[in-house]
Scaffold this active site. Sequence first.
Site, PDB file in Angstrom:
ATOM      1  N   CYS A  60       5.965 176.769  66.301  1.00  0.00           N
ATOM      2  CA  CYS A  60       4.864 176.735  65.667  1.00  0.00           C
ATOM      3  C   CYS A  60       4.570 178.186  64.976  1.00  0.00           C
ATOM      4  O   CYS A  60       5.147 178.651  64.121  1.00  0.00           O
ATOM      5  CB  CYS A  60       3.776 175.978  66.825  1.00  0.00           C
ATOM      6  SG  CYS A  60       2.080 175.576  65.700  1.00  0.00           S
ATOM      7  N   HIS A 118       6.246 170.995  67.373  1.00  0.00           N
ATOM      8  CA  HIS A 118       6.258 171.131  68.716  1.00  0.00           C
ATOM      9  C   HIS A 118       7.372 170.515  69.392  1.00  0.00           C
ATOM     10  O   HIS A 118       7.100 169.274  69.727  1.00  0.00           O
ATOM     11  CB  HIS A 118       4.803 171.025  69.418  1.00  0.00           C
ATOM     12  CG  HIS A 118       3.790 171.939  69.213  1.00  0.00           C
ATOM     13  ND1 HIS A 118       3.793 173.393  69.890  1.00  0.00           N
ATOM     14  CD2 HIS A 118       2.925 172.048  68.084  1.00  0.00           C
ATOM     15  CE1 HIS A 118       2.733 174.092  69.418  1.00  0.00           C
ATOM     16  NE2 HIS A 118       2.180 173.229  68.225  1.00  0.00           N
ATOM     17  N   GLU A 174       8.253 170.581  72.377  1.00  0.00           N
ATOM     18  CA  GLU A 174       8.069 170.293  73.648  1.00  0.00           C
ATOM     19  C   GLU A 174       6.967 169.285  73.973  1.00  0.00           C
ATOM     20  O   GLU A 174       6.588 168.557  74.851  1.00  0.00           O
ATOM     21  CB  GLU A 174       7.560 171.581  74.384  1.00  0.00           C
ATOM     22  CG  GLU A 174       5.945 171.871  74.097  1.00  0.00           C
ATOM     23  CD  GLU A 174       5.973 172.630  72.658  1.00  0.00           C
ATOM     24  OE1 GLU A 174       4.766 173.193  72.421  1.00  0.00           O
ATOM     25  OE2 GLU A 174       6.829 172.664  71.971  1.00  0.00           O
TER      26      GLU A 174
END
Length: 216
Positions: free
Chosen positions: A87, A197, A199
Amino acid sequence: MTAAAPRKKVVVFDYGFGNVRSAERALAHVGADVEITRDFDRAMNAEGLLVPGVGAFAACMRGLREARGDWVVGRRLSGGRPVMGICVGMQILFGRGIEHGVETEGLDEWPGTVGPLKADVVPHMGWNTVEAPEGSQLFAGLPADARYYFVHSYAVHDWELEVGNPHLAAPKVTWATHGDPFVAAVENGPLWATQFHPEKSGDAGAQLLTNWINTL
């Protein structure tokens, strides 16, 4: 009985501007030995360094410099040691960021400018597909229609690196579209990064992080 391979040591660099716990959990889930720290030596000696980032470009750069993260990234890359940005942690790898008319110098690992998204709806928040280049290691094993989670109002719209460092592999650039096309990910030798992202991107994000870990 064959002994299990040792887990790869990854440091999530904690400079105050990133979802470090989410990144830690996601990396641990795919088998990494993860530590959250801003300790210079630990960050230098880990097999992989992950640089997260949320918020404003200028604030992230200020926090990174205060934590000596600019030195860590530069020193690691000069030695060919893997670094991954996520990001705003990807955005600060470029030459500069412009937010609300204010220009801030980035790490300049890649030339280019981070500027406002050119779209009717901003921020770009939610799931989107990407266009990965042929031979991508980052997206290996992932279908073309896999979706990744984005949350951002700024992006790089033009890839400016025409001739890469002769000591690094030629960069592979992945694109996504929200309004206009923008850079969604880059693979450039030991330096990888994603605007989205991983994750927060479910199974697709886990596979992508696994692909990175497997290169360490």
